[in-house]
Design a protein around this motif. Sequence first.
Motif, PDB file in Angstrom:
ATOM      1  N   SER A  60       0.835  -1.202   0.000  1.00 50.15           N
ATOM      2  CA  SER A  60       0.000   0.000   0.000  1.00 50.15           C
ATOM      3  C   SER A  60       0.874   1.258   0.000  1.00 50.15           C
ATOM      4  O   SER A  60       0.603   2.221  -0.731  1.00 50.15           O
ATOM      5  CB  SER A  60      -0.916   0.000   1.228  1.00 50.15           C
ATOM      6  OG  SER A  60      -1.737  -1.148   1.259  1.00 50.15           O
ATOM      7  N   VAL A 150      -9.167  -6.391   3.694  1.00 49.91           N
ATOM      8  CA  VAL A 150      -8.690  -5.049   3.353  1.00 49.91           C
ATOM      9  C   VAL A 150      -8.272  -4.988   1.891  1.00 49.91           C
ATOM     10  O   VAL A 150      -8.535  -3.992   1.187  1.00 49.91           O
ATOM     11  CB  VAL A 150      -7.518  -4.653   4.271  1.00 49.91           C
ATOM     12  CG1 VAL A 150      -6.843  -3.379   3.774  1.00 49.91           C
ATOM     13  CG2 VAL A 150      -8.009  -4.461   5.703  1.00 49.91           C
ATOM     14  N   THR A 154      -9.924  -2.505  -0.948  1.00 51.19           N
ATOM     15  CA  THR A 154      -9.085  -1.596  -1.734  1.00 51.19           C
ATOM     16  C   THR A 154      -9.360  -1.737  -3.227  1.00 51.19           C
ATOM     17  O   THR A 154      -9.467  -0.749  -3.957  1.00 51.19           O
ATOM     18  CB  THR A 154      -7.595  -1.870  -1.441  1.00 51.19           C
ATOM     19  OG1 THR A 154      -7.357  -1.725  -0.037  1.00 51.19           O
ATOM     20  CG2 THR A 154      -6.710  -0.907  -2.207  1.00 51.19           C
ATOM     21  N   VAL A 190      -4.362   2.389   5.423  1.00 55.03           N
ATOM     22  CA  VAL A 190      -4.061   0.964   5.565  1.00 55.03           C
ATOM     23  C   VAL A 190      -2.651   0.782   6.118  1.00 55.03           C
ATOM     24  O   VAL A 190      -2.415   0.006   7.055  1.00 55.03           O
ATOM     25  CB  VAL A 190      -4.206   0.243   4.213  1.00 55.03           C
ATOM     26  CG1 VAL A 190      -3.672  -1.189   4.307  1.00 55.03           C
ATOM     27  CG2 VAL A 190      -5.664   0.220   3.773  1.00 55.03           C
TER      28      VAL A 190
END
Length: 339
Positions: A60, A150, A154, A190
């Motif tokens: 990320s 997650v 995303t 994140v």
Amino acid sequence: ARRRMGRSRDLSFLSAALGWSYFVAWSVSFVPQIVLNWRRRSVEGMSFEYQLLNLLGFSSYAIYCCALTSNEDVKRHYKDAFGAANLVTVQDACFALWAAAMTAAILAQIFAYAKTTTPATGTGRRDSSRRCFHPFRYFHPKVLGVVLGVTALTVLYAVAIIAGPPTGRLAVSGVPLWSWLAWLYWLSAVKLGVTLSKYFPQAYLNYRRKSTVGWSIANVLLDFTGGTLSIAQLLLDGATIGWTGVVGDPIKFALGFVSTVFDSLFILQHYVLYPSRRGATTQRRGKGPPPLGGGSPLLLGEEVEEEEGSSTVIIGDYAPPSADALFPAAASRAGQDDR
């Protein structure tokens, strides 16, 4: 002296020097753990959940840094939203890409050595009664679920932005919610969440095992150095360019600050709390990795844990054992004959 954005050339050079210094320290910090796993042919003592969270966080962070340093539209939208240029540097982007690649390499080692490692995860679970042949059994189901969840959110967020914003224009701190800049800030959130949580599994594992064997202290020391230098660069840039950039890039400060706090804890565990359980290694006289399933661990320079949990410490060169030590029964008979 030539001025650029309110500061001298010397201060710009100092900022760049701090940036490249922390980049080198943080980049090299991954190597000792990889080498330690390779030499031991084991990943026991290293939290697998920590590495899994690390991959999510650095992936990320790499996308976030690369976009803010190379995409002109994103940089323009950032300046419009915050009134100043962002403080993400080329060093940040290079480090994030390198860190993601090195973390992927460590995860590959987990998959490669999982068959020869007794399960010991961040939850402190150990099951010496069986060997685990499926690597994903080493990840705690909740941690694995969070990472996959997650990642899915995303991807869905990006798909929604590509499909077009819904009716109405929602914005947070001047940033439209359905924009790539907002998506990048989701990635930074994140990474921030990962940074705040990823160290707990390793710290807890060290506590449960009462040992830091398998967790490279060189990695910790280099990570501490990099975090300190990163904070120094950010504070210097904020004082000489403006604090707006610091407010707009909380992830960089959090990355440096949290890492130094937990690294201090790891140093305390290694040198103060569990010093007698640190493994020491001897230098191997040959080249290449030790053979699997054979050879003395002392001769091969591996870290050795005794049955009680303490580690054998070897200082200096290896001295071959005496004949009496190798053949105690023969030595005992010889002593009886002498009498």
